[in-house]
Motif scaffolding. Structure first.
Motif, PDB file in Angstrom:
ATOM      1  N   TYR A  77       0.802  -1.224   0.000  1.00 15.28           N
ATOM      2  CA  TYR A  77       0.000   0.000   0.000  1.00 15.28           C
ATOM      3  C   TYR A  77       0.833   1.271   0.000  1.00 15.28           C
ATOM      4  CZ  TYR A  77      -4.005  -2.974   1.021  1.00 15.28           C
ATOM      5  OH  TYR A  77      -4.983  -3.925   0.951  1.00 15.28           O
ATOM      6  N   HIS A  81      -1.120   4.875  -0.877  1.00 17.82           N
ATOM      7  CA  HIS A  81      -1.970   5.145   0.280  1.00 17.82           C
ATOM      8  C   HIS A  81      -1.212   5.809   1.422  1.00 17.82           C
ATOM      9  CE1 HIS A  81      -4.456   2.192  -1.843  1.00 17.82           C
ATOM     10  NE2 HIS A  81      -5.461   2.835  -1.285  1.00 17.82           N
TER      11      HIS A  81
ATOM     12  N   ARG B 287     -11.311   7.160  -3.964  1.00  8.69           N
ATOM     13  CA  ARG B 287     -10.096   6.782  -3.219  1.00  8.69           C
ATOM     14  C   ARG B 287      -9.912   5.267  -3.238  1.00  8.69           C
ATOM     15  NH1 ARG B 287      -5.432   7.919  -2.543  1.00  8.69           N
ATOM     16  NH2 ARG B 287      -4.374   7.550  -0.572  1.00  8.69           N
ATOM     17  N   PRO B 291      -6.811   4.723  -6.232  1.00  8.01           N
ATOM     18  CA  PRO B 291      -5.904   5.244  -5.200  1.00  8.01           C
ATOM     19  C   PRO B 291      -4.797   6.102  -5.790  1.00  8.01           C
ATOM     20  CG  PRO B 291      -5.598   2.883  -5.514  1.00  8.01           C
ATOM     21  CD  PRO B 291      -6.817   3.270  -6.285  1.00  8.01           C
TER      22      PRO B 291
END
Ligand SMILES: Nc1ncnc2c1ncn2[C@@H]1O[C@H](COP(=O)(O)O)[C@@H](O)[C@H]1O
Ligand SMILES: Nc1ncnc2c1ncn2[C@@H]1O[C@H](COP(=O)(O)O)[C@@H](O)[C@H]1O
Ligand SMILES: Nc1ncnc2c1ncn2[C@@H]1O[C@H](COP(=O)(O)O)[C@@H](O)[C@H]1O
Ligand code: NA
Ligand code: NA
Ligand code: NA
Lengths: 100, 327, 327, 100, 327, 100
Positions: A77, A81, B287, B291
């Protein structure tokens, strides 16, 4: 009571990752976790909480191997993120409870 | 009413003034802040209340009266993400991922902007149809899906670390995301229960509504003003997009609303809905599905540019326009 | 009203529909969730509001009218934990600790179920006595104490790590626990202030009440549905207990209420109170006094089985019964 | 400023233990503590927060002996309550403040 | 009304009873507690609501009627910190830092005490001028500044670790601190919007107000009672200061209010304002500018002593006095 | 992924210091921080949250030198404010992200 070492894995992530991360760490063998609502600032500067609510801090006590697998899994991620993970040493009693 | 009177009526309304007060608090670096749960509680209350109101109205509206406006709304929900996307690709030369993300936002609706328009209509006497909230739900969902498709089409590779799950997850979020769930659920509840059975809850959901909205806009002012910083980086082109495209969408919406047989107030509110950009449902879904798209981009545009633009300038203009076309 | 009409009136009420909406949200895995402080704030508001209303009513009720219903309520509070306990030991062959824990829950009252019954009565015209909330307080406390005694009798050894403190601590919790304190305190406040002095706070505590209750039941739906998972493990026997025993208690309550001279609405509401199982006051006290009892057991039973059962089926049935007996 | 070692004791427990635990650690010589509201999942699966409100995380900086006594005291609750405790190393200035 | 009747009217009002209920909860060690966000949300609501009400009233008041009362209020805001300071230095022999800190608190206003007085006036028929809330803002700011100056004069060295920033930071806090910002902002909003445009938000901000205030006073009771412990350490002299000085200020305020041409209710409310001690705006500013001052000292005095004193005894006495002087 | 050591600096302080402290640590080179609302009790017994709201816990992962500078900077507040700071070891991946 005789105590053993365990690793405390701490993850801070934007809220939308919450369920994915908790499922992941459970799948990897974590016996439990503690979740705290936090705010934060990092290099990315995603103010995600405006539409997601507060970020989450997930802490889980596991044995070393599991800890490394969790870090591995979470690194997926990193690119897109708002998430960080770090490890620290902890001493626990009832080591079994934490898979050690 | 003269144009200046219309503008004044809007700017001097508690709702808009509260927004200004919030902006002022941030600019003056006041330590005023809303506890997170208050913000969340107010959104839950407002979204559910809109839904209930719309559902109750729906329960006493002959289906025939709703069908055409509903169809038109659906059409606008499919069309406006495309126009926004085209503008971003052609004029701003934006990459398709971020263009798709923004398209999802500008096709969708901002519930608070919608409410401000309804309130404005009540103040000026151009009351809108009671079932308008039901249309909000109709407009919100498809637009987000179209926006995501536009971006994903450009992007076979699934979102990192989520496998193909991400796409499904995003659709799931679009349909069951809390804001849409409360809106649709409220409509269903109000419609099933019916106007009469809803009467006992009116003091809470109807009478208290305007005040709660005012309080919420104070918080919106605090949040939106924090976005102003990011405006510089965003650049003039984004500002142009965030004002011109919504305006065009608004004009289109007012006109289409008129054709659909909506009242002057109804057409103006539909115009506002189309002109507004979502900053809760859309960001959440985007989101998840995209992403790699920049949140600072779509949040600054919808929250920092388009929301204030519609709130202060857009709404009165859409009403003036509706009168010209409608009367 | 025909039975089906009565059922419809109940299921189509905003309160019950909101509960259904909450259940749906959980089943659809919507990300809708109430911020913890909103849940806590709504309970504080509801419990205090019930108390105030009951107290204000009490202040204009001749003491004579209350004495008999109060006595009967007290009696039911002492009896029903015993019947629940007997059933659990005899039929479910449950160990005495868990049986006592459940007995405390089923002897006590669920404030929200009580409110749903009062609301239902208002919708159907069977309005209940204004002082009923005062009886809730009367029914809640003794039942919990009896339940704990039933378990503790079986269990000299005090709760681990708490020494003999635990027993005292539990009693202290029973009497000063927040839900009971707010209820009793509200009754006292409303009664001392009197109906007239309470008038200025009515818009907040009375007019807003139904809406707040609806919002709260949405959250209750979210919470109760999470319990459904645990139902499988719980097993059919627990489901049988969680429906049959409350039903029996409800019938008993309606009948006793009639004898006590309560109106049809009053008898039905008393029946609902007796039938309902506490899921705030009782769990808190039981967790302190009987840490070895399984929370999943008593929470699943009271929240996952009995609460929905009474809300959807029980209440209209108790009202129908009250009419038959009363009219 | 010269710093000394101290032990950070972290307790996560269902809310109803809050006051008992804070009184206990004070009695055992802790000079203070920090309390955070958390949610959690473990092996017991008591979803206590539904009727107790959120769980609590209690962190206290103490010297080694006190830390062990706290673990000892808390182990009494292991059998029937949702509670865990673990120790980690920390460096503090003003060691006196933390009883070291 | 006889003195005893006046006292009764006050003590039996929901607002005062709720405060007592909160105190009882703490003394009985009940686990009742308000979630932090509820406390914050209620303060935001109450402060904004007072402001809006005052502003709306201001919008329909000829400026002339306000000027004299405003001037008098300002004067009292400059004078009362000095009298409090003098008393603390002369009688309590307190060091100048803590004396200045307390002076800032006792010159300033407690919004809740102000509201209790307004409510009391409405109950007894001595309604106060609608623009009183605007005067609260006027009284709050200068007093804090004077208090800080008194302490700082004694203390060239700036607050540790904050450099000269601390003094500026404190002034900034005084003017933009959330409580003052909401109050002043609310007045401005209500005044600009005007009484008529505010009508739609009245159900939320006006009708709900008394109930919200009652709920808030329950929490105030919880908080104030926690301070009682600290009373012992505080000592009798502080109790004397916390009752005598406010009382003197109150008498002065009532008298000056009469001279300023305020109604009986207005004079009594002004007296209460002057008598009250801030426990939100002042502590925040003092903690910034005078970190070396003891918070336990000023919080115990204003929250643990003066607030209950004014709420229970002061207010009715100031009203009685206003009648004697005014009628 | 290969991991490096970093220092986790934890600060617990009364709320009014929040912005001053976060600005300070950023100025000293912290790349980010995580903020949690907490309650606490210490030797000072300032119940600041009654007028300031809850206290704040600020956690920041930095390299050793920065950690020491932060402690140094914060010690200025020890005399008159409710604040503590302590350091612990952590292992992080993406060491760069934390200035190591
Ligand atoms: N150096 C740091 N120390 C502590 N927390 C951090 C740090 N950097 C980032 N975080 C946390 O991780 C979240 C995501 O960081 P980022 O992806 O850099 O925006 C932030 O919101 C912070 O809560
Ligand atoms: N392995 C773990 N890591 C982190 N926190 C845990 C762990 N296991 C349990 N907890 C926390 O301790 C609480 C009680 O755990 P348990 O008694 O196992 O239900 C849980 O609610 C979690 O907050
Ligand atoms: N020994 C300790 N362990 C953990 N946290 C502490 C300790 N002492 C103080 N604190 C935290 O630091 C804050 C300020 O402490 P103090 O300045 O001693 O009042 C307290 O409110 C606690 O949150
Ligand atoms: Na739109
Ligand atoms: Na019962
Ligand atoms: Na004063």
């Amino acid at each position: 009571m005789e105590s053993k070492n365990a690793v405390l894995v701490t993850i801070v992530a934007e809220r939308l990752l919450r369920d994915r991360l908790t499922e992941k760490i459970r799948a990897l063998g974590a016996k439990g976790f503690t979740l705290t609502e936090v705010q934060g600032e990092g290099t990315r500067g995603v103010h995600a909480h405006e539409f997601q609510g507060p970020s989450v801090k997930i802490e889980t006590l596991v044995r070393a191997e599991v800890a490394d697998q969790i870090v591995e899994a979470i690194s997926k991620y990193f690119e897109h993120h708002a998430v960080i993970v770090y490890l620290s040493e902890a001493r626990v009693v009832r080591a079994k409870k934490f898979g050690s | 009413m003269s144009p200046t009177e219309i503008l004044a009526t809007n700017i001097l309304s508690p709702v808009v003034l509260a927004f200004g007060l919030g902006v002022a608090a941030t600019l003056l670096r006041s330590d005023l802040e809303f506890p997170e749960p208050l913000y969340q509680s107010l959104s839950i209350y407002l979204l559910l209340a809109i839904g209930l109101k719309g559902g109750a109205a729906l329960s006493v509206t002959p289906l025939g009266d709703v069908l055409v406006p509903a169809g038109v709304t659906l059409g606008l929900g499919l069309l406006t993400p495309l126009t926004a996307y085209a503008f971003l690709i052609a004029v701003l030369r934006m990459d398709r991922i971020n263009a798709g993300a923004l398209a999802a936002h500008y096709g969708s609706v901002s519930a608070v902007t919608f409410l401000a328009a309804v309130t404005f209509g009540e103040a000026t006497g151009d009351v809108s149809e009671g079932f308008m909230p039901a249309l909000v739900a109709l407009l919100e969902v498809p637009a987000i899906v179209v926006g995501l498709l536009l971006a994903r089409g450009a992007h076979a590779r699934p979102g990192e670390g989520e496998g193909s799950g991400s796409w499904a997850a995003a659709l799931h979020e679009v349909v069951t995301g809390k804001s849409i769930f409360l809106l649709v659920g409220g409509v269903a509840l109000g419609w099933v229960a019916g106007k009469e059975r809803m009467a006992p809850v009116d003091p809470f959901f109807v009478a208290g509504f305007q005040g709660a909205l005012t309080l919420f806009l104070l918080e919106m002012g605090l949040v939106a003003a924090r976005r102003l910083r990011d405006l510089r980086e965003a650049g003039l082109l984004l500002v142009a997009f965030g004002t011109f495209v919504p305006f065009a969408h608004g004009v289109l919406g007012v006109w289409a609303g008129g054709l659909a047989g909506l009242s002057i107030g109804g057409a103006a509110v539909l115009g506002t809905m189309v002109a507004s950009a979502s900053y809760i449902a859309a960001p959440a879904a985007v989101r998840i599905a995209l992403p790699e798209a920049k949140p600072s981009l779509y949040l600054t545009a919808s929250l920092g540019i388009t929301f204030p633009f519609n709130l202060i300038l857009g709404i009165p203009v859409y009403f003036a326009l509706a009168r010209i076309l409608g009367g």
